[in-house]
Design an enzyme around this catalytic site. Sequence first.
Site: not given
Ligand code: EPZ
Length: 431
Positions: A22-23, A116, A121, A308, A400
Amino acid sequence: MDVFKVSGNGPLNGEIKVGGAKNAALPILAATLLTDETVVLKNVPDLSDMRFMIEILQHVGAETVQPEPGTWEITAKEITHIAPYELVRKMRASVCLLGPLVARMRKAEVSIPGGCVIGPRPIDLHIKGLQKLNCQVDIANGYVHVDASEIKGGPIFLGGRSGSTVTGTANIVMAAVLAPGSTRLECAACEPEVVDLCNLLVKMGAQIDGIGSPELTITGVDKLHGCEHSVIADRIEAGTFVIAAAITRGDVTVKGIAPKLLSAFLDKLEEAGLPMELGDDTIRVLPYEGSLKPVDVITLPHPGYPTDLQAQLGALMTQTDGISIITERIYPNRFMHVPELQRMGANIAMEGPSAIIKGASKLSGAPVMASDLRASAALILAAFAATGDTWIQRIYHLDRGYERFEQKLTGIGAKIERLHEREMPKELLEE
Ligand code: EPZ
């Protein structure tokens, strides 16, 4: 609304096939907007999130054809640059449209995704990256407005308070591939899904060096072309199946997954003493007597232990003698499954970003509520180890991210049924 009725299970046995990730598929679908030629994508999982992304691609003007299940042919000949709230709010990963729209249209208006249950996020790093590419970024009326008329490559450090950002890296790479000049992206996410996106972009004619490392160098090109690409296997689905086998002490071969995509996860299970046989694209879990060993794990960006697969490991550790500590460093609120596991009899104490799990606890079936994608999976895994029936409500969360979840698990002997909530015993139906 659908519910799952899950009955306590003996050992699961047999073979189970992993679907497309998915990701990886989500940013890859967005990347099809980077060219006016046809991109053929295979091994795209059939999930509600995919349908939302396809709907958004159609909305901006792409032509989408599904010649067979799992295959999509996307042609973005003429597109607009606006991704509206009514579509983006359905799935926060639609923020991945920012990069391709900026690159192709030199402007973008994308609704800011909501938070969420697993926590806020933010997209501050996405915005910082675009600004470092000399884009003008404004937030107004719940939209990110980007003027990329003067876009150009440059040095970007994309690390945030929790380290790298997966979709942030995807967005900035997709914005940079058509930006004049060279972009050096430091603290890039190294998740296999980001690697798969970069591999697709190179097939489309992009110039990206350092793929799979935290330092990417992107040299902008004038145009990208169509190609054919098969999405990598979903390592999180695979890990969920491994835990299903382990929590029921079964003998299950998870097929279509390269173990190297799950090194931190498999290392932790090996430390716990789970017997496994690893092949090139299989993981076989073997039965065991007695208890596994408790673990102490902290979730981290790849190649660290994946957030995850945090909830699923927690479910397994409720059945393990001793005290396990699971610390969540990416999304500190990602423990919505804990109160539900406690309803089933799990002994878990929360201490800040850590769950202290005292096992082994006898779990009994109960009506529980799914809250987010991976928490839902954890409840089902726990239900396999419980006595009696567990009724899981709001399983749309699960749909999802897991394709044909109950069919695949039934295929290895799980007792899991998808029913309408009106079939729940009246006394169990919670508001
Ligand atoms: C991706 O989300 C995945 N989703 C998530 O999977 C996964 O948990 C996550 O990466 C971490 O591996 C998809 O790929 C669609 P991040 P993403 O930006 O990209 C902080 C699932 O269950 N952050 O890597 O949104 C954020 O708050 C889903 O399949 C900032 O501070 O995650 C988090 O603490 C859930 N500022 C950390 O970084 C930003 O601009 C990692 O977030 C962006 C992120």
